[in-house]
Design an enzyme around this catalytic site. Sequence first.
Site, PDB file in Angstrom:
ATOM      1  N   LYS A  13       0.569  -1.534  -0.172  1.00 47.61           N
ATOM      2  CA  LYS A  13       0.433  -0.086  -0.121  1.00 47.61           C
ATOM      3  C   LYS A  13       1.380   1.457  -0.156  1.00 47.61           C
ATOM      4  O   LYS A  13       0.130   1.728  -0.726  1.00 47.61           O
ATOM      5  CB  LYS A  13      -1.089   0.208   1.029  1.00 47.61           C
ATOM      6  CG  LYS A  13      -2.149  -1.354   1.442  1.00 47.61           C
ATOM      7  CD  LYS A  13      -2.617  -1.308   2.664  1.00 47.61           C
ATOM      8  CE  LYS A  13      -2.072  -1.313   4.139  1.00 47.61           C
ATOM      9  NZ  LYS A  13      -1.853  -2.161   3.961  1.00 47.61           N
ATOM     10  N   ARG A 127      11.964  -5.491   4.601  1.00 47.77           N
ATOM     11  CA  ARG A 127      11.653  -4.421   5.229  1.00 47.77           C
ATOM     12  C   ARG A 127      12.640  -3.060   5.412  1.00 47.77           C
ATOM     13  O   ARG A 127      12.642  -3.481   6.810  1.00 47.77           O
ATOM     14  CB  ARG A 127      10.606  -3.596   5.205  1.00 47.77           C
ATOM     15  CG  ARG A 127      10.118  -2.001   4.504  1.00 47.77           C
ATOM     16  CD  ARG A 127       7.869  -1.861   5.136  1.00 47.77           C
ATOM     17  NE  ARG A 127       7.755  -2.635   6.143  1.00 47.77           N
ATOM     18  CZ  ARG A 127       6.379  -2.164   5.978  1.00 47.77           C
ATOM     19  NH1 ARG A 127       6.142  -1.963   5.506  1.00 47.77           N
ATOM     20  NH2 ARG A 127       6.137  -3.025   7.262  1.00 47.77           N
ATOM     21  N   ARG A 159      11.223  -1.092  11.421  1.00 47.88           N
ATOM     22  CA  ARG A 159      10.435  -1.134  12.087  1.00 47.88           C
ATOM     23  C   ARG A 159      10.371  -1.620  13.189  1.00 47.88           C
ATOM     24  O   ARG A 159      10.730  -3.309  13.106  1.00 47.88           O
ATOM     25  CB  ARG A 159       8.920  -0.869  11.277  1.00 47.88           C
ATOM     26  CG  ARG A 159       9.087   0.481  10.855  1.00 47.88           C
ATOM     27  CD  ARG A 159       7.418   0.422   9.631  1.00 47.88           C
ATOM     28  NE  ARG A 159       6.002  -0.194  10.167  1.00 47.88           N
ATOM     29  CZ  ARG A 159       5.097  -0.186   9.618  1.00 47.88           C
ATOM     30  NH1 ARG A 159       5.018   0.300   8.471  1.00 47.88           N
ATOM     31  NH2 ARG A 159       4.188  -0.353   9.982  1.00 47.88           N
ATOM     32  N   ARG A 170       0.367  -9.092  13.947  1.00 48.84           N
ATOM     33  CA  ARG A 170      -0.199  -7.977  12.966  1.00 48.84           C
ATOM     34  C   ARG A 170      -1.580  -8.819  11.870  1.00 48.84           C
ATOM     35  O   ARG A 170      -2.742  -8.142  11.481  1.00 48.84           O
ATOM     36  CB  ARG A 170       0.806  -7.062  12.048  1.00 48.84           C
ATOM     37  CG  ARG A 170       1.127  -6.386  12.681  1.00 48.84           C
ATOM     38  CD  ARG A 170       2.718  -5.364  12.729  1.00 48.84           C
ATOM     39  NE  ARG A 170       2.173  -4.548  11.149  1.00 48.84           N
ATOM     40  CZ  ARG A 170       3.624  -4.303   9.919  1.00 48.84           C
ATOM     41  NH1 ARG A 170       4.624  -5.306  11.114  1.00 48.84           N
ATOM     42  NH2 ARG A 170       3.485  -3.701   8.941  1.00 48.84           N
TER      43      ARG A 170
HETATM   44  P1  AP5 Z   1       4.406  -2.021   1.846  1.00 37.72           P
HETATM   45  O1  AP5 Z   1       4.779  -0.937   0.664  1.00 37.72           O
HETATM   46  O2  AP5 Z   1       5.459  -0.930   3.088  1.00 37.72           O
HETATM   47  O3  AP5 Z   1       3.537  -2.388   2.042  1.00 37.72           O
HETATM   48  P2  AP5 Z   1       2.420  -1.950   2.728  1.00 37.72           P
HETATM   49  O4  AP5 Z   1       1.164  -2.617   2.603  1.00 37.72           O
HETATM   50  O5  AP5 Z   1       2.518  -0.028   2.742  1.00 37.72           O
HETATM   51  O6  AP5 Z   1       2.437  -2.887   4.454  1.00 37.72           O
HETATM   52  P3  AP5 Z   1       2.540  -1.836   5.992  1.00 37.72           P
HETATM   53  O7  AP5 Z   1       2.901  -2.906   6.683  1.00 37.72           O
HETATM   54  O8  AP5 Z   1       3.142  -0.276   5.741  1.00 37.72           O
HETATM   55  O9  AP5 Z   1       1.176  -1.993   6.439  1.00 37.72           O
HETATM   56  P4  AP5 Z   1       0.500  -2.029   7.627  1.00 37.72           P
HETATM   57  O10 AP5 Z   1      -0.281  -1.848   7.302  1.00 37.72           O
HETATM   58  O11 AP5 Z   1       0.705  -2.584   8.588  1.00 37.72           O
HETATM   59  O12 AP5 Z   1       1.545  -0.530   8.901  1.00 37.72           O
HETATM   60  P5  AP5 Z   1       0.629   0.149   8.704  1.00 37.72           P
HETATM   61  O13 AP5 Z   1       1.495   1.968   8.554  1.00 37.72           O
HETATM   62  O14 AP5 Z   1      -0.772   1.379   7.958  1.00 37.72           O
HETATM   63  O15 AP5 Z   1       5.289  -2.775   1.269  1.00 37.72           O
HETATM   64  C1  AP5 Z   1       5.806  -3.517   2.305  1.00 37.72           C
HETATM   65  C2  AP5 Z   1       7.688  -4.257   1.839  1.00 37.72           C
HETATM   66  O16 AP5 Z   1       7.284  -5.334   0.832  1.00 37.72           O
HETATM   67  C3  AP5 Z   1       8.625  -3.396   1.282  1.00 37.72           C
HETATM   68  O17 AP5 Z   1       9.880  -3.679   1.906  1.00 37.72           O
HETATM   69  C4  AP5 Z   1       8.500  -2.256   0.167  1.00 37.72           C
HETATM   70  O18 AP5 Z   1       9.500  -2.336  -0.468  1.00 37.72           O
HETATM   71  C5  AP5 Z   1       8.325  -4.306  -0.749  1.00 37.72           C
HETATM   72  N1  AP5 Z   1       7.213  -4.622  -1.533  1.00 37.72           N
HETATM   73  C6  AP5 Z   1       6.144  -3.884  -1.975  1.00 37.72           C
HETATM   74  N2  AP5 Z   1       5.867  -4.293  -3.290  1.00 37.72           N
HETATM   75  C7  AP5 Z   1       6.146  -5.346  -3.599  1.00 37.72           C
HETATM   76  C8  AP5 Z   1       5.719  -5.519  -4.708  1.00 37.72           C
HETATM   77  N3  AP5 Z   1       5.268  -5.506  -6.088  1.00 37.72           N
HETATM   78  N4  AP5 Z   1       6.708  -6.612  -4.607  1.00 37.72           N
HETATM   79  C9  AP5 Z   1       7.672  -7.189  -3.796  1.00 37.72           C
HETATM   80  N5  AP5 Z   1       8.019  -6.342  -2.893  1.00 37.72           N
HETATM   81  C10 AP5 Z   1       7.349  -5.321  -2.065  1.00 37.72           C
HETATM   82  O19 AP5 Z   1       0.579   0.966  10.071  1.00 37.72           O
HETATM   83  C11 AP5 Z   1       1.197   0.604  11.309  1.00 37.72           C
HETATM   84  C12 AP5 Z   1       0.644   0.811  12.871  1.00 37.72           C
HETATM   85  O20 AP5 Z   1      -0.684   1.368  13.437  1.00 37.72           O
HETATM   86  C13 AP5 Z   1      -0.484  -0.731  12.912  1.00 37.72           C
HETATM   87  O21 AP5 Z   1      -0.198  -2.133  13.267  1.00 37.72           O
HETATM   88  C14 AP5 Z   1      -1.927  -0.132  14.003  1.00 37.72           C
HETATM   89  O22 AP5 Z   1      -0.992   0.039  15.397  1.00 37.72           O
HETATM   90  C15 AP5 Z   1      -1.241   1.249  14.028  1.00 37.72           C
HETATM   91  N6  AP5 Z   1      -2.340   1.812  12.691  1.00 37.72           N
HETATM   92  C16 AP5 Z   1      -2.242   2.302  11.863  1.00 37.72           C
HETATM   93  N7  AP5 Z   1      -3.764   2.875  10.737  1.00 37.72           N
HETATM   94  C17 AP5 Z   1      -4.519   2.532  12.029  1.00 37.72           C
HETATM   95  C18 AP5 Z   1      -5.927   2.337  11.897  1.00 37.72           C
HETATM   96  N8  AP5 Z   1      -6.270   3.107  11.614  1.00 37.72           N
HETATM   97  N9  AP5 Z   1      -6.880   1.747  12.939  1.00 37.72           N
HETATM   98  C19 AP5 Z   1      -5.870   1.507  14.172  1.00 37.72           C
HETATM   99  N10 AP5 Z   1      -4.315   1.219  14.489  1.00 37.72           N
HETATM  100  C20 AP5 Z   1      -3.986   1.806  13.309  1.00 37.72           C
END
Ligand code: AP5
Length: 215
Positions: A13, A127, A159, A170
């Site tokens: 994402k 990552r 992270r 997660r």
């Molecule tokens: P990346 O693009 O970073 O993936 P992502 O989907 O953004 O994953 P996140 O871990 O950031 O999502 P998340 O939903 O767990 O965390 P968030 O920060 O929102 O890609 C991942 C890796 O894969 C990278 O190394 C990239 O290079 C690689 N990659 C990407 N595309 C690729 C491809 N096509 N092929 C190969 N490799 C690829 O949330 C973190 C925490 O915040 C949560 O756990 C929670 O505690 C809190 N939080 C955030 N939002 C909320 C909410 N709405 N409600 C409650 N708590 C929340």
Amino acid sequence: MNIALFGPPGAGKGTQAKELSKQYSIPHISTGDILRANVRDGTELGLKAKQYMDKGELVPDEVLIGLIRNRLSESDCDTGYLLDGYPRTIPQADALTDILKEISKPLDAVINIEVSDDALVKRLSGRRSCTCGESYHVMFNPPEKEGICNACGAELYQRDDDKEDVIRQRLAVYNEKTKPLIDYYDKAGILVNIDGTGAVDAVFADICKIMDQFK
Ligand code: AP5
Ligand code: ZN
């Protein structure tokens, strides 16, 4: 255009949203990035959120709903927005529907990026992130210089929630609390599923095909 990128942790994402935001000139609203910035700055919100984030749990709904209401009311969202990481629960989705009705900016589409659990664990454990917002992968998207951000030259870090035990937690939280939203938005008639297992550029092209319909 008003879009939400949806998918499990590690689906890509953030990677896609950064490029899509440039391509379509709409703000990328990542609740994870907003929360991490608050943690770094040591704000009251950050201190509260950190307890949940480090364990791989969701931050309470009321915190997120207030945060997203404020962010979506900012003027840069007038021409559209790209949500990343919100909504993540049914109450968050219900609140979003109400907020978007109030400000007359309903969602055009929820784009669900599908990736298998095994691939998600590989992506997240490899990552490496930068405080400037860039992120890399040790195998799939390595920086030019090991451990250093291409964009700003800062040292990359892993992270706290990208350690394997927290990753598993997660994914479990996603399956229990967030996955039901697929059905929620399917019933609302705005869900689009895309295959997120291909290369970054291929996934980007597929998402653009969907977003172009709402230009
Ligand atoms: P990346 O693009 O970073 O993936 P992502 O989907 O953004 O994953 P996140 O871990 O950031 O999502 P998340 O939903 O767990 O965390 P968030 O920060 O929102 O890609 C991942 C890796 O894969 C990278 O190394 C990239 O290079 C690689 N990659 C990407 N595309 C690729 C491809 N096509 N092929 C190969 N490799 C690829 O949330 C973190 C925490 O915040 C949560 O756990 C929670 O505690 C809190 N939080 C955030 N939002 C909320 C909410 N709405 N409600 C409650 N708590 C929340
Ligand atoms: Zn950087």
